[in-house]
Design an enzyme around this catalytic site. Structure first.
Site, PDB file in Angstrom:
ATOM      1  N   CYS A   2       0.843  -1.189   0.000  1.00  0.00           N
ATOM      2  CA  CYS A   2       0.000   0.000   0.000  1.00  0.00           C
ATOM      3  C   CYS A   2       0.884   1.245   0.000  1.00  0.00           C
ATOM      4  O   CYS A   2       1.539   1.541   0.989  1.00  0.00           O
ATOM      5  CB  CYS A   2      -0.912   0.011   1.219  1.00  0.00           C
ATOM      6  N   GLU A 127      -3.922   0.765  -6.161  1.00  0.00           N
ATOM      7  CA  GLU A 127      -2.943  -0.239  -6.574  1.00  0.00           C
ATOM      8  C   GLU A 127      -2.847  -0.200  -8.099  1.00  0.00           C
ATOM      9  O   GLU A 127      -3.798   0.190  -8.783  1.00  0.00           O
ATOM     10  CB  GLU A 127      -3.340  -1.643  -6.112  1.00  0.00           C
TER      11      GLU A 127
END
Length: 333
Positions: A2, A127
């Protein structure tokens, strides 16, 4: 891993979105600590600050450990034992820590064993999927209910955007020569390669208030029990977004607006995306610093919620298809 998130709610609405039940079952809102330092953002990266929840007992020794407070902390953990005066001289990237090694790494182990657990708050995280034409960004978040609303009365329970709640570890660092204590955090990640093919590690998501309660209440829930909460989740949905988000300098609602693949600047034609597009056209530069009433009006009409029986791997394949093309069905209002 992340490496980018969004948290666009204003300070007051963020507090309302974090309402919880105390030990007596009374509905409460966490107190903001240094709320003036918080800034909403559609494109937040490591080294920036972000909102977290933690137990009040970390700040007040005689407080009820189940009582929660909100604090703006720097993303990228600096251990309390770090001895240099400049935190930027930290040689290691500590924005994320892997769940399988967090009790082995000295940067995280000490803080974790001392109960310095926090919940990192976000609208969702980004992402990137490697494709033949480059990397395609996606925005990933909790499924939203059909009755998600943008504006409501102050005394009503929160029915706005459901925040993504990610397990984190924090620490307090003070410069060796003295000075203000710096609060920093890291996001715990879990192996998600079996669940979502283009994400190898994803944030450890705490799904529901009971999981949040156990993670935060370090006085009642020991470390060995709390770490059992760190598991992959299938309760996520996502949509492709423009490569506009690739630059950390871009910080407007366009970062998380849904698009059609192949038309990277075209917003998906749904009622909510049309409303968002209209807001984008009328917004000015520096929109996260606009007044709270000017923040985007969220709805859930553009969200493609999965069938309860489908895994997130199945959701991914439904979105991407065999050749990386979207095949998701339109959400029925």
């Amino acid at each position: 891993m992340c490496g980018r998130t969004a948290c666009s709610l204003g300070a007051d609405n963020l507090r309302r979105a974090c309402a919880y039940r105390d030990r007596r079952g009374c509905r409460r809102q966490p107190e903001w600590i240094r709320a003036e330092s918080y800034r909403p953002s559609y494109n937040k990266g490591p080294q920036s600050s972000g909102p977290v929840l933690l137990s009040r007992r970390h700040l007040q020794q005689d407080a009820d450990s189940s009582e929660r407070v909100l604090m703006d902390m720097r993303w990228g953990l600096i251990p309390s034992w770090f001895k240099k005066d400049d935190p930027s001289k930290m040689k290691f990237n500590t924005s994320n820590c892997r769940s399988d090694t967090m009790l082995e790494k000295s940067s995280y182990k000490s803080a974790l064993l001392k109960g310095k657990r926090c919940v990192v708050l976000a609208d969702g995280f980004y992402e990137w999927q490697q494709q033949s034409g480059g990397k395609q960004p996606y925005f990933i978040y909790f499924p939203q209910t059909k009755d998600t609303v943008a504006e409501e009365e102050e005394d009503e329970e929160w029915r706005g955007w459901r925040l993504l709640t990610m397990a984190g570890i924090f620490d307090c660092w003070e410069p060796p020569a003295g000075g203000e204590v710096l609060y920093t955090y890291t996001i715990i990640t879990v192996d998600a390669s079996k669940d979502v093919s283009f994400i190898h590690h994803m944030p450890a998501i705490l799904d529901g208030d009971e999981a949040i309660r156990k993670w935060l209440d370090f006085a009642e829930v020991p470390t060995q029990e709390a770490v059992k909460l760190i598991q992959p989740t299938e309760n996520i949905v996502f949509h492709p977004v423009s490569t506009f988000v690739n630059s950390i300098r871009n910080n407007t609602p366009e970062c998380l607006a849904p698009i059609k693949l192949g038309y990277k600047k075209e917003v998906r034609e749904t009622p909510s995306s049309k409303a968002m597009l209209g807001w984008l056209k009328s917004s000015q530069e520096g929109s996260p610093q606009k007044k709270e009433n000017d923040l985007p009006r969220w709805t859930s009409q553009f969200i493609h919620s999965p069938s309860p029986k489908k895994t997130s791997a199945g959701i991914l394949q439904q979105w991407l298809g065999k050749e990386g093309e979207p095949v998701a069905k339109k959400h029925k209002a």
